[in-house]
Write a protein that holds these residues in place. Structure first.
Motif, PDB file in Angstrom:
ATOM      1  N   THR A 565      -1.276   4.089  -0.266  1.00 29.30           N
ATOM      2  CA  THR A 565      -0.989   2.781   0.338  1.00 29.30           C
ATOM      3  C   THR A 565       0.330   2.219  -0.182  1.00 29.30           C
ATOM      4  OG1 THR A 565      -3.349   2.306   0.627  1.00 29.30           O
ATOM      5  CG2 THR A 565      -1.838   0.426   0.620  1.00 29.30           C
ATOM      6  N   LEU A 568       3.258   4.308   1.286  1.00 32.68           N
ATOM      7  CA  LEU A 568       3.549   3.980   2.686  1.00 32.68           C
ATOM      8  C   LEU A 568       4.211   2.611   2.798  1.00 32.68           C
ATOM      9  CD1 LEU A 568       0.322   5.319   4.448  1.00 32.68           C
ATOM     10  CD2 LEU A 568       2.548   6.438   4.226  1.00 32.68           C
ATOM     11  N   GLY A 572       7.907   1.839   4.461  1.00 35.77           N
ATOM     12  CA  GLY A 572       8.168   0.794   5.455  1.00 35.77           C
ATOM     13  C   GLY A 572       9.282  -0.138   5.037  1.00 35.77           C
ATOM     14  N   ALA A 604       3.708   7.051   9.461  1.00 39.67           N
ATOM     15  CA  ALA A 604       2.606   6.258   8.908  1.00 39.67           C
ATOM     16  C   ALA A 604       3.097   5.131   8.011  1.00 39.67           C
ATOM     17  CB  ALA A 604       1.658   7.160   8.128  1.00 39.67           C
ATOM     18  N   ARG A 606       4.011   1.760   6.305  1.00 37.47           N
ATOM     19  CA  ARG A 606       3.343   0.469   6.444  1.00 37.47           C
ATOM     20  C   ARG A 606       4.399  -0.637   6.454  1.00 37.47           C
ATOM     21  NH1 ARG A 606       0.524  -3.334   3.166  1.00 37.47           N
ATOM     22  NH2 ARG A 606      -1.457  -3.992   4.109  1.00 37.47           N
ATOM     23  N   THR A 611       0.927  -3.742   9.617  1.00 36.67           N
ATOM     24  CA  THR A 611       0.742  -2.686  10.613  1.00 36.67           C
ATOM     25  C   THR A 611       1.504  -1.439  10.182  1.00 36.67           C
ATOM     26  OG1 THR A 611       2.663  -3.391  11.901  1.00 36.67           O
ATOM     27  CG2 THR A 611       0.526  -4.407  12.434  1.00 36.67           C
ATOM     28  N   HIS A 612       1.324  -0.364  10.946  1.00 34.09           N
ATOM     29  CA  HIS A 612       2.022   0.880  10.657  1.00 34.09           C
ATOM     30  C   HIS A 612       3.023   1.183  11.766  1.00 34.09           C
ATOM     31  CE1 HIS A 612      -1.753   1.234   8.325  1.00 34.09           C
ATOM     32  NE2 HIS A 612      -0.979   1.827   7.437  1.00 34.09           N
ATOM     33  N   ARG A 812      -8.290   5.800  12.904  1.00 36.65           N
ATOM     34  CA  ARG A 812      -8.128   4.771  11.880  1.00 36.65           C
ATOM     35  C   ARG A 812      -9.016   3.566  12.157  1.00 36.65           C
ATOM     36  NH1 ARG A 812      -2.631   1.620  12.258  1.00 36.65           N
ATOM     37  NH2 ARG A 812      -3.818   0.903  14.083  1.00 36.65           N
ATOM     38  N   ALA A 849      -5.476   5.843   5.081  1.00 34.01           N
ATOM     39  CA  ALA A 849      -4.400   6.675   5.629  1.00 34.01           C
ATOM     40  C   ALA A 849      -4.537   8.148   5.272  1.00 34.01           C
ATOM     41  CB  ALA A 849      -3.048   6.154   5.149  1.00 34.01           C
ATOM     42  N   ALA A 853      -3.086   9.969   8.447  1.00 29.85           N
ATOM     43  CA  ALA A 853      -1.624  10.018   8.345  1.00 29.85           C
ATOM     44  C   ALA A 853      -1.088  11.424   8.148  1.00 29.85           C
ATOM     45  CB  ALA A 853      -1.161   9.120   7.198  1.00 29.85           C
TER      46      ALA A 853
END
Length: 860
Positions: A565, A568, A572, A604, A606, A611-612, A812, A849, A853
Motif C-alpha cells: 500500500t 503504490l 502515485g 496500480a 494509488r 483511487t488507483h 478488487r 492490491a 495488482a
C-alpha cells in the motif's frame, strides 16, 4: 655474354616500404609540428595506414613476405587510428598468417637441415605473432568472435610446452584471454583456468628454474593472479577468494618495495585489480595506488576510481571534465567499452552543471561507441552484455535533449535505445520488400533465417565463430537492398516516426524515466511531445523502492500488504500523479517504462484521492513504439479470434492448483475450437507442436522467473519448462496469450531496457497481446480475474487491455456473494452457520492490491 636483367621489386614490398616511410614521417612531424604540419602528419598517417592495409590484403603476398608485414604491424599497431582501420589491418594480417602457415608444413621439395631449421624458426615466429596480434585484436575490437579466436589460439599455444620466460609470457597472455571470456560469459570455469595458469608461473619449479623470473616479474605476476582471483570472486561471490586476492596484492607491493622494484606501473596494475570489485573499500585503495602511480596525471583507471568522488564537488568537476577530454583525445586506443563509459561520464558531468547541449553531445558520442561495440558482437548474450553496460545512458541523454528544448529528438533517441534486441528480431521478420529484386529479397531472407536459427540456439553451445559469418552475410544482404533506388531507409531506425505512429489512434504513448537526480516523462501525441518533470523520481529512489517491492513480494513478510500500500502510494505521488495531471481526457495510455520502472506495477499506483490509476484509465505496457505498431499489425482487423489452446495444471501431483481445471472450463466455454492439455498431457513437445495454429493461448499452471537468465523464465509443463528461449524459436500468429501463472511478467535485471521475459518473447514470436503477472498470485484470485477478463472480452465486447482493467476492478471491489453469484464453482459458499455465511457474503476478500495488482497487460 648477356647480363641477366635485375628483377624489379614486387609491388607489395614497395607498398610496405612506402607505408612504413609515411608512418615514420607522420610520427616525426606530429611530435614537432603544429598547424599545417599537423595536417600533413594526419595526411601521411592516413596514407600510410591505407597502404599497409592494402599490402596486408594483397593476394600476391608470400610466406616469405609475412615477417616484414608482421614487423610493421607490430611496430605501428599502437599508433594507428581510427579503431576501425586498426581492426581491419589486424583482420587482414591474421588472415594472411593463417592462410600461409599450412604451406610451411608442406614444402615443395626435400629440405636440407639448414632449410628445415629456417622454416621451423619462421613458423615459430609467425605462430607467436598470430597469437599476439589475435590478443591485440580482441582488446581493440571488443568483439566476441575475436575473443573466441584469441582463447582458442591461447589454448593451443599453452598446450605446446615452452620453457622459461617464453612459457610464462604465454601463460600470462592465455590467462588474459580466459579472464576476458570469464567476464563476458560469467564463466567460473574460465576464471579457474586463468587462476591455474598464473599460479603455474609462481610454482617453486618456475622460481628456481634455469630462467627464473626476476623480482619485478614476480610482483607483476602476483598482482595478475590477484586480478584473476578477483574476477573469480565476482563470478562466484566467495569471501575467501576476495581475501586471498587482497592479501596477494599487498604482499606483492611490500615485496616489490623491499627489492626496489615498486614502480608506478605496478601500482597502476594493483589499482586496476582492486577496481574489479567496485566496493568502497576497493575503490578507496585504488585511489591511493593511483595517486602513487600517476601523481597529477589522469589515467582511465584513475577516472573510473575518482569520478563519483569528484562529481559531487562542483569546484573539481570542471577540472575533472577537462582531464577526461584530454584523456579521450590523447588515448584513442582505449578499449572500446572503457572509452564508451568515459564519454558517458563526461556527459554526466556536463548534465550536473546544466550544460544541456554539451551533455547531449557527449551522450551521443557514448551511444555511438556502445552501438559500434554492440554491432561487433555475434551472439545474443554478448549483445545483451553490451546493452546492460549502457545502463541509464539513454535516460540521461533523453533528459539532456528535453532540457535543451528538443523533446522530439529525446523521444526518437529513447525509442531507438529501448528493446533493441526485440527491434532486431522484428527487423529480421521484415516482409515489405515489394520494390526490391527477387534475388536480393531471397538472399536477405535466407541470411535472416540463418541468423535467427543460430542466435536462438542454446546459449551454452552458441559459438561466435559460427554465428559471425551468418551476421556478415546478413549485413551484406541488407547493404545490397539499401543500395537499390528508394530502399536506402531499409531497416534504419526511425524512432520519432514510429512513436507518432503508435500514438496516431489517439492513445498517448508515455516514456517514463528515472535519472540521476530527477525523473521525467515524455508524452507523445500524434502531433506533439510534452515534457513532464518528475522531481521526486531519482534513480536511487526508484531502485530502492523497486528492490523493497521485489523483496516483499518474494518473502511475503507479515506486513507485505501494508508495504505494498505504501509503495503504490509512492508510485502515485512521485510518478503517475503528475503524468495523469498532464494528460488530456483520454481513456487509455501506452507506457514505455525505462530501466527499473519496468519492474513496477504502474497501473496500480494509488492516487492522492485514494483511487488507483486503473480507476482513471487503461494502462498497457509496451517494450517500445515499434513493438506496439507490430502488435497492432499482428492483431489486424480480421475475425474475432476463435482457436484456443489451454493448459491446466500440468503438474497436479507436485503442487496442485485447486482452481485450474474450473478456470480452464470457464475459458474454454468462450471458444468453439479448443485444444486442451490437462495435467500430464501438457508435455513440451505436445504444446509446442500445437502453438502454431492457435490464436489464443491460456496457461493455468505454475510459472517461474529467472531474472539472471531471463530466457530461462517460463511456465511449467508436465515434463519441464516452456521457456522464453523456446518461444523465440516458435513462430506464432496469435492475438492473445494469458499467462495465469506466477511471475510471468518479470523481466531480466542485467539489461532492463531490453525487457527480456515472457511478454516480449511472445510478442517477438508474433503475439499481439500478453496478460502476465508481476509476482506469485493467489490461485482463487487468478481464476476469478481471468474468468471475468474473458467475460468482458468475449461477451461484453471490451478490447483485451480494457477487459483486464474491468476484471481487476471487479475483483478488487466484489464481495464474496457477488463472486459466488457470478462464478459459483470458483467461489462456492462455505459450509458454515447462517450467520457466518452472511458475514462471509459481505466480505470483500480480494480488495488488497496483492490479489489484483500483479496482473498487467503488454501489447495491444
Amino acid at each position: 655474354m648477356l647480363r641477366r636483367r635485375r628483377q624489379p621489386p614486387r609491388p607489395v614490398l614497395l607498398r610496405l616500404q612506402l607505408a612504413d616511410a609515411l608512418l615514420e614521417r607522420a610520427a616525426l612531424t606530429r611530435s614537432a609540428g603544429t598547424g599545417a604540419h599537423l595536417d600533413r602528419a594526419r595526411d601521411d598517417h592516413h596514407r600510410g595506414v591505407a597502404g599497409l592495409l592494402l599490402a596486408a590484403r594483397d593476394a600476391e603476398l608470400t610466406v616469405t613476405d609475412l615477417p616484414y608485414l608482421v614487423d610493421l604491424v607490430v611496430r605501428w599497431v599502437d599508433e594507428i587510428t581510427p579503431r576501425g582501420e586498426l581492426v581491419a589491418l589486424l583482420d587482414a594480417t591474421i588472415a594472411q598468417i593463417e592462410q600461409h602457415l599450412p604451406q610451411l608444413d608442406r614444402p615443395a621439395h626435400p629440405l636440407t637441415a639448414v632449410e628445415t631449421d629456417g622454416i621451423a624458426a619462421l613458423e615459430a615466429q609467425l605462430r607467436e605473432a598470430l597469437f599476439q596480434l589475435s590478443l591485440k585484436r580482441m582488446v581493440t575490437s571488443g568483439a566476441d568472435v575475436h575473443l573466441a579466436h584469441a582463447v582458442a589460439l591461447s589454448q593451443s599455444m599453452v598446450a605446446a610446452p615452452q620453457p622459461g620466460r617464453s612459457g610464462r609470457q604465454r601463460r600470462d597472455s592465455a590467462a588474459l584471454a580466459l579472464l576476458a571470456r570469464a567476464d563476458a560469459a560469467t564463466s567460473e570455469a574460465d576464471a579457474d583456468a586463468a587462476v591455474a595458469l598464473l599460479r603455474a608461473n609462481l610454482t617453486p619449479a618456475e622460481l628456481a628454474g634455469d630462467d627464473p623470473p626476476d623480482e619485478a616479474e614476480i610482483a607483476t605476476t602476483t598482482v595478475n593472479l590477484a586480478f584473476a582471483l578477483l574476477q573469480r570472486h565476482r563470478v562466484r561471490g566467495d569471501d575467501d577468494t576476495l581475501h586471498e586476492a587482497r592479501e596477494l596484492i599487498e604482499a606483492a607491493l611490500r615485496r616489490a618495495e623491499e627489492h626496489g622494484v615498486r614502480t608506478p606501473e605496478l601500482a597502476h596494475a594493483a589499482a586496476n585489480a582492486y577496481l574489479v570489485v567496485f566496493d568502497e573499500v576497493s575503490r578507496q585503495r585504488a585511489r591511493q595506488l593511483l595517486a602513487e602511480a600517476d601523481g597529477e596525471s589522469f589515467s582511465a583507471a584513475f577516472a573510473l576510481a575518482m569520478l563519483d568522488h569528484y562529481a559531487a564537488d562542483p569546484t573539481r568537476r570542471a577540472d575533472v571534465a577537462r582531464q577526461l577530454e584530454s584523456l579521450l583525445t590523447a588515448e584513442p586506443g582505449l578499449p572500446p567499452m572503457l572509452g564508451a563509459h568515459l564519454r558517458r561520464e563526461r556527459g554526466r558531468l556536463a548534465l550536473l552543471d546544466g550544460e544541456w547541449r554539451a551533455a547531449a553531445g557527449w551522450f551521443a558520442d557514448a551511444r555511438t561507441a556502445f552501438g559500434d561495440l554492440y554491432d561487433a558482437q555475434a551472439l545474443l548474450t554478448s549483445r545483451e552484455r553490451v546493452l546492460g553496460f549502457r545502463d541509464d545512458l539513454a535516460v540521461l541523454h533523453g533528459l539532456a535533449l528535453a532540457r535543451a528544448g528538443d523533446c522530439e529528438a529525446a523521444v526518437g533517441m529513447l525509442e531507438e535505445s529501448r528493446a533493441r534486441l526485440l527491434n532486431e528480431a522484428l527487423e529480421l521478420s521484415q516482409v515489405a520488400l515489394e520494390q526490391v529484386p527477387t534475388e536480393l529479397v531471397d538472399a536477405y531472407r535466407a541470411a535472416a533465417a540463418q541468423v535467427r536459427d543460430l542466435t536462438t540456439a542454446d546459449r551454452r553451445t552458441a559459438d561466435p565463430l559460427r554465428v559471425e559469418p551468418a551476421r556478415a552475410a546478413l549485413r551484406q544482404a541488407v547493404a545490397a537492398i539499401r543500395a537499390e533506388p528508394g530502399s536506402g531507409s531499409f531497416l534504419q531506425p526511425s524512432g520519432l516516426t514510429e512513436a507518432r505512429q503508435a500514438a496516431a489512434d489517439g492513445t498517448p504513448l508515455v516514456y517514463l524515466a528515472a535519472a540521476e537526480t530527477t525523473g521525467y516523462a515524455l508524452i507523445v501525441h500524434a502531433d506533439a511531445v510534452d515534457l513532464v518533470e518528475l522531481p521526486e523520481l531519482s534513480t536511487d529512489d526508484a531502485k530502492a523502492h523497486a528492490l523493497d517491492h521485489l523483496i516483499s513480494c518474494h518473502t511475503r513478510s507479515g506486513d507485505w500488504s501494508a508495504q505494498l500500500t505504501r509503495f503504490l502510494g509512492w508510485l502515485g505521488a512521485s510518478v503517475l500523479g503528475p503524468v495523469l495531471a498532464a494528460l488530456p481526457a483520454v481513456d487509455a495510455v501506452a507506457v514505455v517504462p525505462m530501466g527499473v520502472l519496468g519492474l513496477l506495477p504502474l497501473h496500480a499506483a494509488r492516487l492522492a484521492d485514494g483511487t488507483h490509476v486503473l480507476d482513471r484509465l487503461t494502462v498497457t505496457y509496451v517494450p517500445n513504439a515499434r513493438a506496439l505498431v507490430a502488435a497492432r499489425h499482428a492483431a489486424g482487423d480480421g475475425p474475432t479470434p476463435g482457436h484456443l489452446l489451454v493448459v491446466d495444471d500440468p503438474q497436479p501431483v507436485a503442487a496442485p492448483l485447486a482452481h485450474a481445471a474450473a478456470e480452464a472450463d470457464r475459458v474454454q466455454s468462450h471458444f468453439a475450437d479448443t485444444v486442451r492439455f490437462p495435467g500430464p498431457t501438457a508435455t513440451r513437445a505436445a504444446v509446442l507442436a500445437a502453438l502454431g495454429d492457435r490464436d489464443v493461448l491460456h496457461f493455468a499452471c505454475h510459472g517461474a522467473a529467472d531474472v539472471a537468465d531471463p530466457r530461462s523464465s517460463g511456465v511449467r509443463l508436465a515434463d519441464g519448462m516452456l521457456t522464453v528461449a523456446d518461444l523465440l524459436r516458435t513462430p506464432l500468429r496469435c492475438r492473445l496469450a494469458v499467462l495465469a501463472a506466477c511471475e510471468t511478467a518479470m523481466i531480466g535485471l542485467d539489461a532492463l531496457d531490453e525487457v527480456v521475459g515472457l511478454p516480449a518473447g511472445l510478442m517477438q514470436a508474433g503475439c499481439a497481446g500478453v496478460v502476465g503477472t508481476g509476482w506469485a498470485v493467489d490461485s482463487a484470485a487468478a481464476a476469478l480475474v481471468v474468468s471475468r477478463f474473458y467475460d468482458a472480452w468475449r461477451v461484453d465486447g471490451c478490447a483485451p487491455a480494457e477487459a483486464l482493467r474491468v476484471a481487476q476492478r471487479w475483483l478488487r471491489d466484489c464481495t464474496n456473494a457477488q463472486a459466488h453469484d457470478r462464478y459459483p464453482t470458483l467461489r462456492p459458499r462455505p459450509d458454515r452457520s447462517a450467520a457466518a455465511v452472511r458475514l462471509w457474503e459481505s466480505a470483500r476478500p480480494f480488495a488488497d492490491a496483492r490479489y489484483w495488482a500483479a496482473f498487467s497487460y503488454v501489447g495491444i
